[in-house]
Write a protein that holds these residues in place. Structure first.
Motif: not given
Length: 295
Positions: A237-250
């Motif tokens: 649940l937490l990881n799903d919230q951050m998937l977009e962030a991972y893409d934006l970070l890199f």
């Protein structure tokens, strides 16, 4: 406590904030350190690649190490990054840098030279023979141009007692599983890919050395802890919230992505040393929008 227990969980590869004149912004770095430590990361890494170390002078590196010790103030362990492609120079750094308060040294595999596997082995052998602190290998072929194979990692892990772990950032799940299968029992294996941390912990990794934990320390470190406890439903649940962030970070460059996030969080000014430049306007707007939605 073993090094594997001490460095289990989330380590954050700290950014280096800069002022407009490109001097190191130490008040901002203190804010960053307090932000990640207060939001429950397990340890910090100074002089990682995310800290823009290729553009730092030796004097600045020593200042950053000492400042990090002072501001962390033993709240969490500190790991110091000492890596590069000049083995003799690194030996001198290991002998002269202020490592007394470091838990370990994180050393990236040689870049640009593109050594053979035997060359990589001999490089780390030379470092292991002089290092006053345990060494964590760092395999990041996307930056170095040369993958350190599972066989080379395992050879080093079994041959040198003070090579205590690896940050594995090849993105190769099969290679990661081979290391986990045949490593010494007390050998630390952590992910170097934020977006793969959860499945890699499911395979047996001990945590992650993270970029995302600079800007999302509470969510990311809790996701890692839940994964280490085997509670993957809650971790997902937490990881799903951050998937977009991972893409934006890199999406363009690290640390351009994470510095955009941290600018929006009022932790630092959005300054990077050339040849790295700030995130493009459109992507920065996406970062701002993501953080507003995250709340």
């Amino acid at each position: 406590m073993s090094f594997r227990d001490q460095l289990r969980g989330t380590g954050v590869a700290l950014v280096t904030p800069f002022k407009d004149n490109m001097e190191i912004d130490y008040p901002a770095l203190e804010r960053v350190i307090d932000f990640v430590v207060d939001n429950d990361v397990e340890y910090v890494i100074t002089l990682g690649t995310t800290g823009e170390t290729p553009t730092l002078s030796k004097e600045e590196k020593i200042e950053l190490i000492l400042f990090t010790y002072e501001k962390v103030a033993d709240r969490v362990p500190v790991v110091v990054g000492i890596g590069g492609n000049n083995t003799l120079s690194l030996i001198k750094d290991l002998e002269t840098f202020p490592l007394q308060r470091a838990a370990a040294v994180l050393s990236a595999s040689p870049y640009y030279n593109k050594p053979s596997q035997e060359g990589i082995y001999q490089h780390y052998k030379a470092l292991a023979e002089v290092s006053p602190k345990p060494i964590i290998l760092y395999n990041v072929p996307g930056r170095t141009g040369r993958n350190m194979t599972a066989a080379t990692t395992l050879r080093l892990a079994h041959d040198f007692k003070n090579i205590i772990g690896i940050k594995e950032a090849s993105g190769d799940m099969a290679q990661s599983m081979q290391i986990l299968k045949d490593k010494p029992a007390d050998f630390l294996v952590v992910s170097g890919d934020d977006n793969l941390a959860m499945p890699q912990i499911a395979c047996g990794m001990d945590g992650v050395i993270s970029v995302a934990a600079n800007c999302l320390p509470k969510q990311f470190s809790e996701m890692v802890r839940l994964s280490l406890k085997g509670n993957f439903a809650a971790a997902k649940l937490l990881n799903d919230q951050m998937l977009e962030a991972y893409d934006l970070l890199f999406a363009e460059n690290n640390p351009a992505g994470v510095k955009a996030f941290m600018t929006e969080l009022n932790l630092l000014e959005n300054n990077l040393r050339l040849p790295v430049v700030p995130l493009s306007e459109g992507l920065h707007a996406s970062v701002k929008n993501y953080l507003q939605r995250l709340g």
